[in-house]
Motif scaffolding. Structure first.
Motif, mmCIF file in Angstrom:
data_model
loop_
_atom_site.group_PDB
_atom_site.id
_atom_site.type_symbol
_atom_site.label_atom_id
_atom_site.label_comp_id
_atom_site.label_asym_id
_atom_site.label_seq_id
_atom_site.Cartn_x
_atom_site.Cartn_y
_atom_site.Cartn_z
ATOM 1 N N PRO A 36 0.769 -1.312 -0.017
ATOM 2 C CA PRO A 36 0.051 0.009 -0.087
ATOM 3 C C PRO A 36 0.894 1.572 0.047
ATOM 4 O O PRO A 36 0.137 2.366 -0.370
ATOM 5 N N MET A 37 2.039 1.156 0.529
ATOM 6 C CA MET A 37 2.944 2.426 0.379
ATOM 7 C C MET A 37 3.478 2.910 -0.862
ATOM 8 O O MET A 37 4.309 2.078 -1.232
ATOM 9 N N ASN A 38 3.147 4.096 -1.535
ATOM 10 C CA ASN A 38 3.664 4.326 -2.779
ATOM 11 C C ASN A 38 4.598 5.339 -2.806
ATOM 12 O O ASN A 38 4.909 6.211 -1.955
ATOM 13 N N ILE A 39 5.539 5.000 -3.532
ATOM 14 C CA ILE A 39 6.848 5.778 -3.915
ATOM 15 C C ILE A 39 6.399 7.461 -4.295
ATOM 16 O O ILE A 39 7.117 8.088 -3.866
ATOM 17 N N ASP A 40 5.313 7.334 -4.817
ATOM 18 C CA ASP A 40 4.934 8.703 -5.120
ATOM 19 C C ASP A 40 4.174 9.553 -4.257
ATOM 20 O O ASP A 40 3.984 10.895 -4.321
ATOM 21 N N GLY A 41 4.198 8.975 -3.151
ATOM 22 C CA GLY A 41 3.723 9.613 -2.041
ATOM 23 C C GLY A 41 2.064 9.786 -1.885
ATOM 24 O O GLY A 41 1.570 10.091 -0.948
ATOM 25 N N SER A 42 1.366 9.128 -2.620
ATOM 26 C CA SER A 42 -0.070 9.315 -2.728
ATOM 27 C C SER A 42 -0.471 7.981 -1.988
ATOM 28 O O SER A 42 0.216 7.074 -1.288
ATOM 29 N N THR A 43 -1.855 7.931 -1.607
ATOM 30 C CA THR A 43 -2.581 6.845 -0.904
ATOM 31 C C THR A 43 -2.778 5.718 -1.824
ATOM 32 O O THR A 43 -3.462 4.825 -1.277
ATOM 33 N N ASP A 44 -2.726 5.705 -3.173
ATOM 34 C CA ASP A 44 -2.900 4.693 -4.018
ATOM 35 C C ASP A 44 -1.665 3.773 -3.608
ATOM 36 O O ASP A 44 -0.622 4.206 -3.560
ATOM 37 N N PRO A 45 -2.171 2.502 -3.701
ATOM 38 C CA PRO A 45 -1.013 1.276 -3.605
ATOM 39 C C PRO A 45 -0.085 1.345 -4.457
ATOM 40 O O PRO A 45 -0.231 1.572 -5.534
ATOM 41 N N ASN A 125 9.297 0.590 3.471
ATOM 42 C CA ASN A 125 9.631 1.677 3.029
ATOM 43 C C ASN A 125 9.731 1.461 1.293
ATOM 44 O O ASN A 125 10.486 0.915 1.027
ATOM 45 N N PRO A 126 9.007 2.327 0.741
ATOM 46 C CA PRO A 126 8.977 2.510 -0.691
ATOM 47 C C PRO A 126 9.929 2.895 -1.330
ATOM 48 O O PRO A 126 10.440 2.442 -2.528
ATOM 49 N N VAL A 127 10.842 3.807 -0.628
ATOM 50 C CA VAL A 127 11.929 4.439 -1.260
ATOM 51 C C VAL A 127 13.076 3.393 -1.464
ATOM 52 O O VAL A 127 13.741 2.912 -2.103
ATOM 53 N N THR A 128 13.290 2.590 -0.097
ATOM 54 C CA THR A 128 14.063 1.545 -0.245
ATOM 55 C C THR A 128 13.724 0.324 -1.192
ATOM 56 O O THR A 128 14.609 -0.148 -1.864
ATOM 57 N N MET A 129 12.359 0.092 -1.279
ATOM 58 C CA MET A 129 11.835 -0.781 -2.415
ATOM 59 C C MET A 129 12.336 -0.393 -3.595
ATOM 60 O O MET A 129 12.712 -1.326 -4.656
ATOM 61 N N ALA A 130 12.369 0.793 -3.882
ATOM 62 C CA ALA A 130 12.495 1.314 -5.263
ATOM 63 C C ALA A 130 13.989 0.904 -5.828
ATOM 64 O O ALA A 130 14.360 1.215 -7.044
ATOM 65 N N THR A 131 15.110 0.899 -4.672
ATOM 66 C CA THR A 131 16.196 0.636 -5.270
ATOM 67 C C THR A 131 16.433 -0.641 -5.770
ATOM 68 O O THR A 131 17.583 -1.143 -6.318
#
Length: 135
Positions: A36-45, A125-131
């Motif tokens: 559910p935590m989005n890298i773009d900061g939205s509440t969308d999954p 943490n979506p930032v960590t996941m984005a790596t």
């Protein structure tokens, strides 16, 4: 209701086995997996996998790209009715090429009366996941 904590612990151990058929035995028909935590900061999954085919694809992605899957220092919480299990910890994963992947995680598992996981939600943490580069 089955021992939900034991079921979820066995599911996580099955992920560690890297055998998608074993992992899928723990999921109910038509399961859902949500990030559910989005890298773009939205509440969308960020990601949603619905149905057996999509969840099996997600499981195959994990076992293909990670040579090790686990959670260190897990803290478990089970709802009074046993239908929901939370685990908090740090992901202990290694990409197939040898690169470690660590992230702070909280999983929520929602189980059926039969003791199968109908919904798995991972808060990370979506930032960590984005790596991750899963190509």
């Amino acid at each position: 209701m089955s021992d939900s904590l034991h079921i979820v612990q066995e599911l996580l151990a099955a992920f560690g086995s890297r055998d998608p058929d074993i992992v899928m035995r723990f999921f109910a028909p038509e399961p859902t997996v949500v990030y559910p935590m989005n890298i773009d900061g939205s509440t969308d999954p960020q990601l949603v996998f619905t149905g057996t085919e999509q969840v099996a694809g997600f499981v195959n992605l994990l076992v293909t790209h990670f040579s090790h899957v686990g959670i260190t220092d897990p803290v478990w919480t089970v709802s009074d009715d046993g239908r929901v299990v939370f685990v908090q910890g740090t992901s202990d994963m290694v990409l197939s090429g040898g690169t470690p992947y660590r992230n702070v995680v909280v999983f929520k598992f929602e189980l059926t009366d039969e003791g199968l996981v109908r919904r798995m939600t991972e808060y990370a943490n979506p930032v960590t996941m984005a790596t991750l580069n899963l190509g």
